[in-house]
Design an enzyme around this catalytic site. Structure first.
Site, PDB file in Angstrom:
ATOM      1  N   CYS A 284      -0.576   2.946 -10.758  1.00  0.00           N
ATOM      2  CA  CYS A 284      -1.494   2.069 -10.016  1.00  0.00           C
ATOM      3  C   CYS A 284      -2.965   2.323 -10.295  1.00  0.00           C
ATOM      4  O   CYS A 284      -3.639   1.457 -10.841  1.00  0.00           O
ATOM      5  CB  CYS A 284      -1.218   2.199  -8.517  1.00  0.00           C
ATOM      6  SG  CYS A 284       0.373   1.495  -8.066  1.00  0.00           S
TER       7      CYS A 284
ATOM      8  N   PHE B 236       0.817  -1.220   0.000  1.00  0.00           N
ATOM      9  CA  PHE B 236       0.000   0.000   0.000  1.00  0.00           C
ATOM     10  C   PHE B 236       0.847   1.266   0.000  1.00  0.00           C
ATOM     11  O   PHE B 236       0.314   2.361   0.190  1.00  0.00           O
ATOM     12  CB  PHE B 236      -0.942  -0.005   1.214  1.00  0.00           C
ATOM     13  CG  PHE B 236      -1.943  -1.123   1.164  1.00  0.00           C
ATOM     14  CD1 PHE B 236      -3.114  -0.988   0.439  1.00  0.00           C
ATOM     15  CD2 PHE B 236      -1.694  -2.328   1.806  1.00  0.00           C
ATOM     16  CE1 PHE B 236      -4.036  -2.033   0.369  1.00  0.00           C
ATOM     17  CE2 PHE B 236      -2.606  -3.377   1.739  1.00  0.00           C
ATOM     18  CZ  PHE B 236      -3.779  -3.222   1.021  1.00  0.00           C
TER      19      PHE B 236
HETATM   20  N1  LIG Z   1       4.517   1.849  -7.683  1.00  0.00           N
HETATM   21  C1  LIG Z   1       3.668   1.887  -6.672  1.00  0.00           C
HETATM   22  O1  LIG Z   1       3.422   2.918  -6.062  1.00  0.00           O
HETATM   23  C2  LIG Z   1       2.975   0.627  -6.232  1.00  0.00           C
HETATM   24  C3  LIG Z   1       2.328   0.598  -4.989  1.00  0.00           C
HETATM   25  C4  LIG Z   1       1.698  -0.572  -4.592  1.00  0.00           C
HETATM   26  C5  LIG Z   1       1.717  -1.688  -5.404  1.00  0.00           C
HETATM   27  N2  LIG Z   1       2.330  -1.623  -6.619  1.00  0.00           N
HETATM   28  C6  LIG Z   1       2.355  -2.838  -7.428  1.00  0.00           C
HETATM   29  O2  LIG Z   1       3.634  -3.451  -7.276  1.00  0.00           O
HETATM   30  C7  LIG Z   1       4.050  -4.044  -8.504  1.00  0.00           C
HETATM   31  C8  LIG Z   1       5.401  -3.474  -8.928  1.00  0.00           C
HETATM   32  O3  LIG Z   1       5.206  -2.094  -9.190  1.00  0.00           O
HETATM   33  P1  LIG Z   1       6.459  -1.119  -9.432  1.00  0.00           P
HETATM   34  O4  LIG Z   1       5.900   0.254  -9.574  1.00  0.00           O
HETATM   35  O5  LIG Z   1       7.513  -1.400  -8.418  1.00  0.00           O
HETATM   36  O6  LIG Z   1       6.946  -1.660 -10.851  1.00  0.00           O
HETATM   37  P2  LIG Z   1       8.321  -1.302 -11.611  1.00  0.00           P
HETATM   38  O7  LIG Z   1       7.997  -1.387 -13.043  1.00  0.00           O
HETATM   39  O8  LIG Z   1       8.894  -0.047 -11.048  1.00  0.00           O
HETATM   40  O9  LIG Z   1       9.305  -2.490 -11.184  1.00  0.00           O
HETATM   41  C9  LIG Z   1       9.164  -3.809 -11.589  1.00  0.00           C
HETATM   42  C10 LIG Z   1      10.557  -4.396 -11.746  1.00  0.00           C
HETATM   43  O10 LIG Z   1      10.454  -5.802 -11.920  1.00  0.00           O
HETATM   44  C11 LIG Z   1      11.494  -6.228 -12.802  1.00  0.00           C
HETATM   45  N3  LIG Z   1      11.181  -7.571 -13.296  1.00  0.00           N
HETATM   46  C12 LIG Z   1      10.239  -7.956 -14.173  1.00  0.00           C
HETATM   47  N4  LIG Z   1      10.276  -9.303 -14.343  1.00  0.00           N
HETATM   48  C13 LIG Z   1      11.251  -9.780 -13.539  1.00  0.00           C
HETATM   49  C14 LIG Z   1      11.776 -11.084 -13.245  1.00  0.00           C
HETATM   50  N5  LIG Z   1      11.262 -12.179 -13.813  1.00  0.00           N
HETATM   51  N6  LIG Z   1      12.785 -11.181 -12.380  1.00  0.00           N
HETATM   52  C15 LIG Z   1      13.302 -10.095 -11.789  1.00  0.00           C
HETATM   53  N7  LIG Z   1      12.853  -8.831 -12.019  1.00  0.00           N
HETATM   54  C16 LIG Z   1      11.843  -8.678 -12.871  1.00  0.00           C
HETATM   55  C17 LIG Z   1      11.521  -5.131 -13.845  1.00  0.00           C
HETATM   56  O11 LIG Z   1      12.746  -5.100 -14.544  1.00  0.00           O
HETATM   57  C18 LIG Z   1      11.304  -3.866 -12.966  1.00  0.00           C
HETATM   58  O12 LIG Z   1      12.527  -3.297 -12.548  1.00  0.00           O
HETATM   59  C19 LIG Z   1       2.911  -3.806  -9.483  1.00  0.00           C
HETATM   60  O13 LIG Z   1       2.045  -4.907  -9.458  1.00  0.00           O
HETATM   61  C20 LIG Z   1       2.203  -2.590  -8.921  1.00  0.00           C
HETATM   62  O14 LIG Z   1       0.850  -2.540  -9.278  1.00  0.00           O
HETATM   63  C21 LIG Z   1       2.976  -0.506  -7.028  1.00  0.00           C
END
Ligand SMILES: NC(=O)c1ccc[n+]([C@@H]2O[C@H](COP(=O)([O-])OP(=O)(O)OC[C@H]3O[C@@H](n4cnc5c(N)ncnc54)[C@H](O)[C@@H]3O)[C@@H](O)[C@H]2O)c1
Length: 438
Positions: A261, A150
């Site tokens: 998100c 969150f």
């Molecule tokens: N950004 C936010 O504020 C937020 C808040 C809560 C939940 N989320 C959720 O969390 C998740 C991640 O969001 P984010 O913003 O951190 O995404 P992001 O795109 O910033 O990061 C994802 C990372 O995962 C890596 N990745 C992809 N496949 C991989 C694998 N097989 N092995 C290793 N690394 C791999 C990518 O290279 C990337 O660096 C999403 O589902 C999002 O909805 C995001």
């Protein structure tokens, strides 16, 4: 405890650094070698206040490491956290390939019992798919759990270290124990930890984002009404926000919500609802209201100049989807840039953190300035999209001296219409009476 965090983006990097701050031995994995190389050098791939200090301290203490290899990070870990992206697929559903690939690779690297927890935002039922993907690639015992995140970008470190609540979805006592240990640093009494079944945990994340987005779209629609009937949405906001049953958070009218998100999570929730044959009329309206709202400011700029923007130079302050982040995913600034360019304007933008991401995504569609006032030189109008602190109290005399035109479009209702008027500017906000220069 040894923890592997797979995916080192906004969520994974903060969670990995946060768990190491709680004293755990954490390895963060990412498939992007550039990202891992920069982290190994101590350079942050994202802008997040407080994160560099947290990463540097824990890396120095040897509790936080980075690798591109799941096979190196997972053996011996009691907890494996999946924190990869879940972007929208063409039909609006959450794209689960990254999550399931990560699950498969984690399974193949297990050397003994571990809890595999999904922190990525995933639709109800994903845990079953994760379990199947792992089971297909290992003979080791394991548990699957859900632990939706969150945190909010811009205050993510605080949110992780001092969360309002930690939701753990599991049907397995052993997994609950491992996750309680992992989060022991959050609160001694542990009363912020809520344990529930996996499907409820998965749905809670979408419900939370949908509720917050609903408040914003509600206020944006009321703002449009306020304009038509001569009311000021800012006064209405204060009026209703002081009711404790309503509360004053997430009631700001503006130029629509963006980010990585809310938009994609609403689409995914609507997709889940369609598949379950349960219409979510409210959520559907929230999304449509937001799409409409993202165009309001641009339409106002175009209308102000009589529909013709060729030869006009428009300055845009704030390009990230919100302050204190460099994230531009689905930022309202992108919609505005597209609209104004289509109308023939030349654009100059300023953002304290997002310039590099804008340059990478839009090339030379917009010129970028290094400081806010340089962006306004010879501008016919200034538009505020992202209310960074440094942009909330502009020096109107300075703007007056540098700009060619005297028009302000305040997409976040943070500037004073009266001050703008006194300084000779026409002012347009959102849901506030427009004012002409005195
Ligand atoms: N950004 C936010 O504020 C937020 C808040 C809560 C939940 N989320 C959720 O969390 C998740 C991640 O969001 P984010 O913003 O951190 O995404 P992001 O795109 O910033 O990061 C994802 C990372 O995962 C890596 N990745 C992809 N496949 C991989 C694998 N097989 N092995 C290793 N690394 C791999 C990518 O290279 C990337 O660096 C999403 O589902 C999002 O909805 C995001």
């Amino acid at each position: 405890m040894k923890i592997a965090v797979v995916g080192t983006g906004y969520v994974g990097l903060v969670a990995g650094a946060g768990f190491s701050e709680f004293g755990h031995d954490v390895t963060c994995v990412d498939i992007d070698p550039t990202r891992i190389a920069s982290l190994k050098r101590g350079e942050m791939p994202i802008h997040e206040p407080g994160l560099p200090e947290l990463v540097h301290r824990n890396a120095k203490l040897g509790r936080l490491q980075f690798t591109t290899s799941i096979a190196d990070a997972v053996p011996g870990a009691q907890l494996c956290v999946i924190a990869v992206g879940t972007p929208s697929a063409a039909d609006g559903s959450a794209e689960l390939n990254y999550v399931l690939d990560a699950a498969k690779q984690i399974g193949a690297a297990l050397t003994g019992y571990a809890v595999i927890v999904t922190k990525s935002t995933v639709p109800v039922g994903t845990a079953d798919k994760v379990r199947a993907a792992i089971a297909a690639s290992t003979k080791q015992p394991f548990s699957v759990a859900s632990n939706p995140e969150f945190l909010k970008e811009g205050d993510a470190v605080n949110d992780f270290l001092k969360p309002a609540r930690v939701i753990i979805g599991t049907d397995d006592d052993r997994a609950t124990g491992v996750l309680r240990d992992a989060y022991a640093g959050v609160m001694r009494t542990g009363e912020r930890i809520q344990v529930m079944d996996i499907r409820s945990a998965e749905l809670t994340k979408y419900a939370a984002n949908a509720m917050l987005a609903t408040r914003i779209s509600f206020m944006n629609e009321l703002a449009r009404l306020a304009e038509q009937v001569g009311a000021d949405i800012e006064k209405v906001r204060v009026g209703i926000g002081s009711d404790p049953r309503i509360g004053n958070k997430f009631l700001f009218a503006g130029c629509g919500f963006g980010g990585s998100c809310f938009p994609k999570d609403l689409r995914a929730l609507l997709h889940t609802a369609r598949e379950a044959d349960v219409p979510l009329n409210v959520v559907d309206a929230v999304e449509r209201a937001n799409e409409r709202q993202k165009h309001v400011l641009g339409e106002r700029v175009v209308a102000h100049f009589g529909g013709k923007l060729s030869g006009k130079r428009i300055a845009i302050w704030g390009l990230a989807f919100k302050p204190e982040t460099d994230d531009i995913r689905e930022s309202p600034a992108l919609t505005l840039i597209e609209q104004l360019r289509a109308a023939g304007a030349s654009l100059v933008g300023y953002d304290p953190a997002a310039a590099a991401n804008i340059r990478a995504q839009l090339g030379d569609a917009i010129a970028l300035a290094d400081e806010p006032y340089a962006a306004t030189d010879q501008a016919d109008a200034l538009v505020l999209i992202t209310e960074w602190h440094e942009l909330r109290h502009p020096d109107l005399a300075k703007l007056g001296a540098r700009m060619r035109g005297k028009v302000l479009f305040d997409g976040r209702n943070v500037w004073s219409p009266a001050d703008a008027r006194k300084a000779g500017f026409a002012y347009y906000g959102i849901g506030r009476p427009a004012s002409q220069a005195q």
